[in-house]
Design an enzyme around this catalytic site. Structure first.
Site, PDB file in Angstrom:
ATOM      1  N   ASP A  42      12.527   1.068   2.653  1.00  0.00           N
ATOM      2  CA  ASP A  42      12.404   1.837   1.413  1.00  0.00           C
ATOM      3  C   ASP A  42      11.126   1.365   0.714  1.00  0.00           C
ATOM      4  O   ASP A  42      10.897   0.161   0.590  1.00  0.00           O
ATOM      5  CB  ASP A  42      13.640   1.564   0.531  1.00  0.00           C
ATOM      6  N   ILE A  43      10.267   2.290   0.322  1.00  0.00           N
ATOM      7  CA  ILE A  43       8.992   1.879  -0.301  1.00  0.00           C
ATOM      8  C   ILE A  43       9.177   1.444  -1.756  1.00  0.00           C
ATOM      9  O   ILE A  43       8.252   0.911  -2.360  1.00  0.00           O
ATOM     10  CB  ILE A  43       7.903   2.979  -0.210  1.00  0.00           C
ATOM     11  N   HIS A  46      21.618   3.134   2.859  1.00  0.00           N
ATOM     12  CA  HIS A  46      20.837   2.026   2.319  1.00  0.00           C
ATOM     13  C   HIS A  46      21.436   0.716   2.816  1.00  0.00           C
ATOM     14  O   HIS A  46      22.651   0.507   2.711  1.00  0.00           O
ATOM     15  CB  HIS A  46      20.926   1.987   0.786  1.00  0.00           C
ATOM     16  N   GLN A  72      22.074  10.857  -5.103  1.00  0.00           N
ATOM     17  CA  GLN A  72      21.191  11.262  -3.995  1.00  0.00           C
ATOM     18  C   GLN A  72      19.972  11.995  -4.535  1.00  0.00           C
ATOM     19  O   GLN A  72      20.106  12.928  -5.332  1.00  0.00           O
ATOM     20  CB  GLN A  72      21.950  12.170  -3.001  1.00  0.00           C
ATOM     21  N   HIS A 109      20.959   9.377   4.477  1.00  0.00           N
ATOM     22  CA  HIS A 109      20.423   8.031   4.710  1.00  0.00           C
ATOM     23  C   HIS A 109      21.403   6.998   4.189  1.00  0.00           C
ATOM     24  O   HIS A 109      22.025   7.182   3.147  1.00  0.00           O
ATOM     25  CB  HIS A 109      19.058   7.847   4.042  1.00  0.00           C
TER      26      HIS A 109
HETATM   27  P1  5GP Z   1      18.935   8.214  -2.607  1.00  0.00           P
HETATM   28  O1  5GP Z   1      18.953   7.992  -4.081  1.00  0.00           O
HETATM   29  O2  5GP Z   1      18.641   9.646  -2.236  1.00  0.00           O
HETATM   30  O3  5GP Z   1      20.166   7.672  -1.930  1.00  0.00           O
HETATM   31  O4  5GP Z   1      17.751   7.313  -2.075  1.00  0.00           O
HETATM   32  C1  5GP Z   1      16.469   7.766  -1.795  1.00  0.00           C
HETATM   33  C2  5GP Z   1      15.646   6.540  -1.496  1.00  0.00           C
HETATM   34  O5  5GP Z   1      14.440   6.937  -0.898  1.00  0.00           O
HETATM   35  C3  5GP Z   1      15.277   5.726  -2.747  1.00  0.00           C
HETATM   36  O6  5GP Z   1      15.770   4.401  -2.598  1.00  0.00           O
HETATM   37  C4  5GP Z   1      13.750   5.779  -2.778  1.00  0.00           C
HETATM   38  O7  5GP Z   1      13.178   4.559  -3.193  1.00  0.00           O
HETATM   39  C5  5GP Z   1      13.395   6.101  -1.334  1.00  0.00           C
HETATM   40  N1  5GP Z   1      12.159   6.844  -1.126  1.00  0.00           N
HETATM   41  C6  5GP Z   1      11.687   7.884  -1.869  1.00  0.00           C
HETATM   42  N2  5GP Z   1      10.531   8.339  -1.333  1.00  0.00           N
HETATM   43  C7  5GP Z   1      10.293   7.594  -0.225  1.00  0.00           C
HETATM   44  C8  5GP Z   1       9.248   7.611   0.758  1.00  0.00           C
HETATM   45  O8  5GP Z   1       8.307   8.401   0.721  1.00  0.00           O
HETATM   46  N3  5GP Z   1       9.339   6.687   1.755  1.00  0.00           N
HETATM   47  C9  5GP Z   1      10.363   5.773   1.831  1.00  0.00           C
HETATM   48  N4  5GP Z   1      10.349   4.919   2.840  1.00  0.00           N
HETATM   49  N5  5GP Z   1      11.358   5.731   0.917  1.00  0.00           N
HETATM   50  C10 5GP Z   1      11.320   6.636  -0.093  1.00  0.00           C
END
Ligand code: 5GP
Length: 141
Positions: free
Chosen positions: A34-35, A105, A97, A103
């Site tokens: 995660d970046i 984590h 999300q 995905h």
């Molecule tokens: P969600 O909230 O959808 O479960 O998590 C999305 C995750 O994607 C977040 O932790 C966010 O930091 C990560 N993320 C967003 N954009 C990018 C990206 O361009 N590359 C990577 N590797 N992670 C990303």
């Protein structure tokens, strides 16, 4: 339910249109850092199959993600000398999300250290590179 949108960021990473800090790949899944890590070593595991979240993924594809998660979580704990590991997966905006390709984590945890808030800090690319190299080496065994 909203249909899968193949323009999401993780679909672009899967197609090689955007870069990632890859830590693991097999026929069915890809895992990368995660970046904006909420803890050092924060890793995301995604299916190669186009799935929005747990509401549309097939059982088989979900099991591939679960298997990879089980493999990566202990390696991430060891690599980042963690005391524990949080495994988390969001489904739809109400749950947090924001990227609509399923995905999981994997967040290595230290005793008494809280997770950073989601997307609160972009990590230095050099740190991400180094972390990905260490974790992928551990996974290669
Ligand atoms: P969600 O909230 O959808 O479960 O998590 C999305 C995750 O994607 C977040 O932790 C966010 O930091 C990560 N993320 C967003 N954009 C990018 C990206 O361009 N590359 C990577 N590797 N992670 C990303």
């Amino acid at each position: 339910m909203t249909a899968y949108d193949s323009n999401n960021i993780f679909a672009k990473i899967l197609r090689g249109e955007l870069p990632c800090y890859k830590v693991y790949e097999d026929e069915h899944v890809l895992a990368f850092l995660d970046i904006m890590p909420r803890s050092p070593g924060h890793t995301l595991v995604i299916p190669k199959a186009p799935s929005r979240n747990i509401l549309d993924i097939t059982e088989e594809d979900y099991l591939h993600v679960a298997r990879a998660t089980r493999k990566i979580a202990p390696a991430a704990m060891a690599t980042f000398k963690a005391d524990g590991v949080t495994v988390q997966q969001h489904n739809e905006p109400a749950s947090g999300q924001v990227v609509f390709h399923l995905h999981v984590h994997i967040m290595p945890r230290q005793d008494g250290v809280a997770l950073l808030a989601p997307a609160s800090r972009k990590e230095d690319p050099k740190v991400l590179e180094e972390h990905a190299a260490r974790l992928s080496a551990a996974l290669r065994g």
